[in-house]
Motif scaffolding. Structure first.
Motif, PDB file in Angstrom:
ATOM      1  N   SER A   1      -4.819  -7.086 -27.334  1.00 16.88           N
ATOM      2  CA  SER A   1      -6.040  -7.869 -27.535  1.00 16.88           C
ATOM      3  C   SER A   1      -5.860  -9.324 -27.137  1.00 16.88           C
ATOM      4  O   SER A   1      -6.797  -9.983 -26.704  1.00 16.88           O
ATOM      5  CB  SER A   1      -6.468  -7.784 -29.004  1.00 16.88           C
ATOM      6  N   ASP A   2      -4.633  -9.858 -27.278  1.00 16.36           N
ATOM      7  CA  ASP A   2      -4.402 -11.256 -26.936  1.00 16.36           C
ATOM      8  C   ASP A   2      -4.402 -11.519 -25.430  1.00 16.36           C
ATOM      9  O   ASP A   2      -4.533 -12.660 -24.992  1.00 16.36           O
ATOM     10  CB  ASP A   2      -3.059 -11.727 -27.505  1.00 16.36           C
ATOM     11  N   HIS A   3      -4.265 -10.455 -24.650  1.00 21.48           N
ATOM     12  CA  HIS A   3      -4.098 -10.631 -23.207  1.00 21.48           C
ATOM     13  C   HIS A   3      -5.230  -9.999 -22.390  1.00 21.48           C
ATOM     14  O   HIS A   3      -5.158 -10.011 -21.153  1.00 21.48           O
ATOM     15  CB  HIS A   3      -2.762 -10.003 -22.750  1.00 21.48           C
ATOM     16  N   TRP A   4      -6.234  -9.465 -23.014  1.00 22.23           N
ATOM     17  CA  TRP A   4      -7.207  -8.697 -22.245  1.00 22.23           C
ATOM     18  C   TRP A   4      -8.009  -9.582 -21.290  1.00 22.23           C
ATOM     19  O   TRP A   4      -8.419  -9.131 -20.207  1.00 22.23           O
ATOM     20  CB  TRP A   4      -8.135  -7.911 -23.175  1.00 22.23           C
ATOM     21  N   ILE A   5      -8.227 -10.840 -21.643  1.00 24.81           N
ATOM     22  CA  ILE A   5      -8.965 -11.726 -20.727  1.00 24.81           C
ATOM     23  C   ILE A   5      -8.153 -11.948 -19.455  1.00 24.81           C
ATOM     24  O   ILE A   5      -8.664 -11.821 -18.339  1.00 24.81           O
ATOM     25  CB  ILE A   5      -9.286 -13.060 -21.414  1.00 24.81           C
ATOM     26  N   LEU A   6      -6.873 -12.279 -19.609  1.00 24.65           N
ATOM     27  CA  LEU A   6      -6.028 -12.517 -18.442  1.00 24.65           C
ATOM     28  C   LEU A   6      -5.859 -11.243 -17.619  1.00 24.65           C
ATOM     29  O   LEU A   6      -6.033 -11.265 -16.396  1.00 24.65           O
ATOM     30  CB  LEU A   6      -4.663 -13.045 -18.888  1.00 24.65           C
ATOM     31  N   ILE A   7      -5.514 -10.138 -18.290  1.00 26.67           N
ATOM     32  CA  ILE A   7      -5.285  -8.895 -17.555  1.00 26.67           C
ATOM     33  C   ILE A   7      -6.571  -8.444 -16.861  1.00 26.67           C
ATOM     34  O   ILE A   7      -6.553  -8.010 -15.695  1.00 26.67           O
ATOM     35  CB  ILE A   7      -4.767  -7.795 -18.500  1.00 26.67           C
ATOM     36  N   GLY A   8      -7.689  -8.569 -17.539  1.00 26.35           N
ATOM     37  CA  GLY A   8      -8.955  -8.198 -16.911  1.00 26.35           C
ATOM     38  C   GLY A   8      -9.263  -9.056 -15.701  1.00 26.35           C
ATOM     39  O   GLY A   8      -9.723  -8.559 -14.662  1.00 26.35           O
ATOM     40  N   SER A   9      -9.012 -10.369 -15.796  1.00 27.97           N
ATOM     41  CA  SER A   9      -9.244 -11.265 -14.661  1.00 27.97           C
ATOM     42  C   SER A   9      -8.328 -10.920 -13.490  1.00 27.97           C
ATOM     43  O   SER A   9      -8.774 -10.856 -12.338  1.00 27.97           O
ATOM     44  CB  SER A   9      -9.013 -12.717 -15.102  1.00 27.97           C
ATOM     45  N   LEU A  10      -7.054 -10.678 -13.785  1.00 26.47           N
ATOM     46  CA  LEU A  10      -6.116 -10.321 -12.722  1.00 26.47           C
ATOM     47  C   LEU A  10      -6.493  -8.991 -12.069  1.00 26.47           C
ATOM     48  O   LEU A  10      -6.398  -8.838 -10.840  1.00 26.47           O
ATOM     49  CB  LEU A  10      -4.688 -10.238 -13.279  1.00 26.47           C
ATOM     50  N   MET A  11      -6.939  -8.044 -12.870  1.00 23.26           N
ATOM     51  CA  MET A  11      -7.333  -6.743 -12.332  1.00 23.26           C
ATOM     52  C   MET A  11      -8.543  -6.858 -11.415  1.00 23.26           C
ATOM     53  O   MET A  11      -8.619  -6.228 -10.355  1.00 23.26           O
ATOM     54  CB  MET A  11      -7.626  -5.775 -13.480  1.00 23.26           C
ATOM     55  N   GLU A  12      -9.517  -7.680 -11.794  1.00 23.33           N
ATOM     56  CA  GLU A  12     -10.709  -7.842 -10.958  1.00 23.33           C
ATOM     57  C   GLU A  12     -10.350  -8.501  -9.629  1.00 23.33           C
ATOM     58  O   GLU A  12     -10.816  -8.070  -8.565  1.00 23.33           O
ATOM     59  CB  GLU A  12     -11.762  -8.670 -11.701  1.00 23.33           C
ATOM     60  N   ASP A  13      -9.518  -9.539  -9.691  1.00 27.48           N
ATOM     61  CA  ASP A  13      -9.103 -10.185  -8.449  1.00 27.48           C
ATOM     62  C   ASP A  13      -8.262  -9.250  -7.595  1.00 27.48           C
ATOM     63  O   ASP A  13      -8.379  -9.246  -6.364  1.00 27.48           O
ATOM     64  CB  ASP A  13      -8.304 -11.458  -8.756  1.00 27.48           C
ATOM     65  N   LEU A  14      -7.419  -8.461  -8.244  1.00 26.12           N
ATOM     66  CA  LEU A  14      -6.605  -7.506  -7.503  1.00 26.12           C
ATOM     67  C   LEU A  14      -7.485  -6.451  -6.831  1.00 26.12           C
ATOM     68  O   LEU A  14      -7.217  -6.008  -5.713  1.00 26.12           O
ATOM     69  CB  LEU A  14      -5.599  -6.855  -8.441  1.00 26.12           C
ATOM     70  N   ARG A  15      -8.539  -6.043  -7.527  1.00 25.93           N
ATOM     71  CA  ARG A  15      -9.474  -5.084  -6.930  1.00 25.93           C
ATOM     72  C   ARG A  15     -10.121  -5.665  -5.673  1.00 25.93           C
ATOM     73  O   ARG A  15     -10.271  -4.985  -4.650  1.00 25.93           O
ATOM     74  CB  ARG A  15     -10.562  -4.709  -7.946  1.00 25.93           C
ATOM     75  N   ARG A  16     -10.485  -6.943  -5.718  1.00 29.04           N
ATOM     76  CA  ARG A  16     -11.102  -7.578  -4.553  1.00 29.04           C
ATOM     77  C   ARG A  16     -10.096  -7.720  -3.411  1.00 29.04           C
ATOM     78  O   ARG A  16     -10.445  -7.553  -2.244  1.00 29.04           O
ATOM     79  CB  ARG A  16     -11.649  -8.945  -4.956  1.00 29.04           C
ATOM     80  N   ILE A  17      -8.832  -8.049  -3.759  1.00 31.68           N
ATOM     81  CA  ILE A  17      -7.800  -8.141  -2.730  1.00 31.68           C
ATOM     82  C   ILE A  17      -7.609  -6.789  -2.058  1.00 31.68           C
ATOM     83  O   ILE A  17      -7.500  -6.692  -0.827  1.00 31.68           O
ATOM     84  CB  ILE A  17      -6.472  -8.644  -3.341  1.00 31.68           C
ATOM     85  N   HIS A  18      -7.590  -5.749  -2.861  1.00 31.59           N
ATOM     86  CA  HIS A  18      -7.446  -4.397  -2.308  1.00 31.59           C
ATOM     87  C   HIS A  18      -8.604  -4.109  -1.353  1.00 31.59           C
ATOM     88  O   HIS A  18      -8.409  -3.548  -0.266  1.00 31.59           O
ATOM     89  CB  HIS A  18      -7.415  -3.356  -3.426  1.00 31.59           C
ATOM     90  N   GLY A  19      -9.802  -4.477  -1.759  1.00 36.77           N
ATOM     91  CA  GLY A  19     -10.954  -4.219  -0.900  1.00 36.77           C
ATOM     92  C   GLY A  19     -10.875  -4.967   0.412  1.00 36.77           C
ATOM     93  O   GLY A  19     -11.207  -4.410   1.477  1.00 36.77           O
ATOM     94  N   GLU A  20     -10.423  -6.205   0.379  1.00 36.47           N
ATOM     95  CA  GLU A  20     -10.324  -6.992   1.616  1.00 36.47           C
ATOM     96  C   GLU A  20      -9.239  -6.430   2.538  1.00 36.47           C
ATOM     97  O   GLU A  20      -9.461  -6.251   3.735  1.00 36.47           O
ATOM     98  CB  GLU A  20     -10.029  -8.450   1.296  1.00 36.47           C
ATOM     99  N   LEU A  21      -8.054  -6.179   1.998  1.00 34.56           N
ATOM    100  CA  LEU A  21      -6.955  -5.723   2.833  1.00 34.56           C
ATOM    101  C   LEU A  21      -7.139  -4.292   3.315  1.00 34.56           C
ATOM    102  O   LEU A  21      -6.650  -3.924   4.380  1.00 34.56           O
ATOM    103  CB  LEU A  21      -5.627  -5.833   2.054  1.00 34.56           C
ATOM    104  N   ALA A  22      -7.864  -3.480   2.535  1.00 36.86           N
ATOM    105  CA  ALA A  22      -8.113  -2.106   2.944  1.00 36.86           C
ATOM    106  C   ALA A  22      -9.383  -1.973   3.792  1.00 36.86           C
ATOM    107  O   ALA A  22      -9.736  -0.887   4.219  1.00 36.86           O
ATOM    108  CB  ALA A  22      -8.199  -1.192   1.714  1.00 36.86           C
ATOM    109  N   GLY A  23     -10.075  -3.091   4.013  1.00 37.74           N
ATOM    110  CA  GLY A  23     -11.299  -3.049   4.791  1.00 37.74           C
ATOM    111  C   GLY A  23     -12.455  -2.414   4.090  1.00 37.74           C
ATOM    112  O   GLY A  23     -13.388  -1.896   4.732  1.00 37.74           O
ATOM    113  N   GLU A  24     -12.460  -2.482   2.751  1.00 37.18           N
ATOM    114  CA  GLU A  24     -13.513  -1.844   1.976  1.00 37.18           C
ATOM    115  C   GLU A  24     -14.416  -2.854   1.281  1.00 37.18           C
ATOM    116  O   GLU A  24     -15.239  -2.513   0.460  1.00 37.18           O
ATOM    117  CB  GLU A  24     -12.899  -0.923   0.914  1.00 37.18           C
ATOM    118  N   ALA A  25     -14.242  -4.158   1.600  1.00 39.63           N
ATOM    119  CA  ALA A  25     -15.007  -5.185   0.908  1.00 39.63           C
ATOM    120  C   ALA A  25     -16.473  -5.117   1.315  1.00 39.63           C
ATOM    121  O   ALA A  25     -16.798  -4.791   2.437  1.00 39.63           O
ATOM    122  CB  ALA A  25     -14.463  -6.572   1.258  1.00 39.63           C
TER     123      ALA A  25
END
Length: 345
Positions: free
Chosen positions: A321-345
């Motif tokens: 619970s203490d880390h869900w904001i950070l982990i959620g933010s990192l996961m969302e940015d990582l999802r966008r990075i995946h989309g850009e590098l995989a050509g799915e953005a």
């Protein structure tokens, strides 16, 4: 500010550019002197000297500015001279009228200044007859044409190498920033290490701007360039790569900032941190791969495999619970990075 900083450039102009300027000036002087005898072909030499620019397109623009400015300035000087003579105050009046005419027609600063300079030169060193005015216009057109021709025929410049260099540096630093964040996530960081991490990430933005400027300059240098066919596809690939990794730069800066803002020593023990770190290392690999595909990767960017490593989005269980904001933010940015590098953005 030191005086030398105001008069010296950060880097020396290519010697070839100096040689071409000299050739254009000498050729314009000789040809204009033969075509329009009787006066020293100063206008032709000045036009040729100014028209030789870092690109053929810039030469054409400068040639148009010079030609239009001279035509307007010479005409204004001739009309004022016929009406009021050639006294000193008429020269000042010619400059004022020239500037007002350029302002009224919304001329560029280069064209406006050229109108005033041409009017002043004609009244200072020449006569006010229509024959003299026509000769100076012809002389200027000869000089501008020779400047454009010399710049187009003698190794016309293509600014591809600076674009490749700046894009390669951006790709290398972006991959390094991903690796640094990946190394930081599963380990305890000191305040000095955190500040160093965010400072290095922030360097990505000016590097991206430099790559954008270099690629734009390279594209501009190919306009009207006889050598453009050999480099057009290369610059197109560079532009595609920059468009692909520019959003990743934004995401990496955001991820590093989120880690910096929400850091505490217990994050290293969070299971999701190690999983995200692995994905960041894979993203760094794919950035290096993209740089090699675009042929801009420095030799130091060696790859272990040419297969993209960031193949599927990461799925995690709910963090503490203490880390869900950070982990959620990192996961969302990582999802966008995946989309850009995989050509799915």
């Amino acid at each position: 500010m030191r005086i030398t900083a105001a008069i010296r450039s950060a880097k020396r102009a290519p010697l070839l550019q100096v040689v071409k300027s000299a050739i254009a000036t000498i050729a314009a002087w000789l040809l204009a002197g033969w075509v329009v005898p009787g006066q020293l072909p100063v206008f032709a030499a000045i036009a040729a000297l100014l028209v030789v620019q870092p690109s053929v397109n810039q030469s054409l623009t400068k040639g148009l500015e010079r030609s239009i400015g001279v035509v307007a300035g010479v005409t204004i000087a001739m009309l004022l001279g016929m009406l009021f003579g050639s006294s000193g105050w008429i020269m000042l009046l010619a400059v004022l009228v020239s500037l007002l005419v350029a302002w009224a027609f919304r001329a560029s600063s280069g064209t406006g200044n050229q109108v005033a300079i041409s009017a002043m030169l004609v009244m200072a060193i020449g006569s006010i007859s229509a024959q003299y005015a026509f000769a100076r216009i012809v002389e200027t057109l000869i000089g501008a044409a020779i400047g454009i021709i010399v710049n187009a025929l003698i190794v016309p410049p293509t600014l591809v190498a600076p674009a490749r260099r700046d894009l390669g540096l951006l790709g290398a630093e972006l991959a390094a920033s991903l690796d640094r964040l990946a190394a930081a996530l599963p380990s305890v960081q000191t305040p000095a290490q955190l500040h160093d991490l965010i400072l290095q990430a922030r360097l990505l933005r000016p590097m991206r701007d430099a790559a954008e400027a270099s690629i734009s300059a390279g594209e501009e240098s190919l306009t009207l360039n006889p050598r453009r066919s050999a480099h057009r596809s290369e610059l197109r690939e560079m532009r595609t790569m920059l468009d692909r990794i520019s959003p990743v730069v934004t995401q990496v800066i955001g991820m590093t900032r989120a880690y910096f803002d929400h850091y505490d020593d217990t994050i290293a023990a969070e299971p999701a941190a190690a999983a995200i770190a692995e994905q960041l290392r894979r993203a760094g690999h794919d950035v290096r791969l993209a740089a090699q595909v675009a042929e801009v990767a420095p030799e130091s960017l060696a790859l272990t495999t040419a297969i993209p490593a960031l193949t599927t989005p990461l799925v995690l269980r709910a963090p503490a619970s203490d880390h869900w904001i950070l982990i959620g933010s990192l996961m969302e940015d990582l999802r966008r990075i995946h989309g850009e590098l995989a050509g799915e953005a």
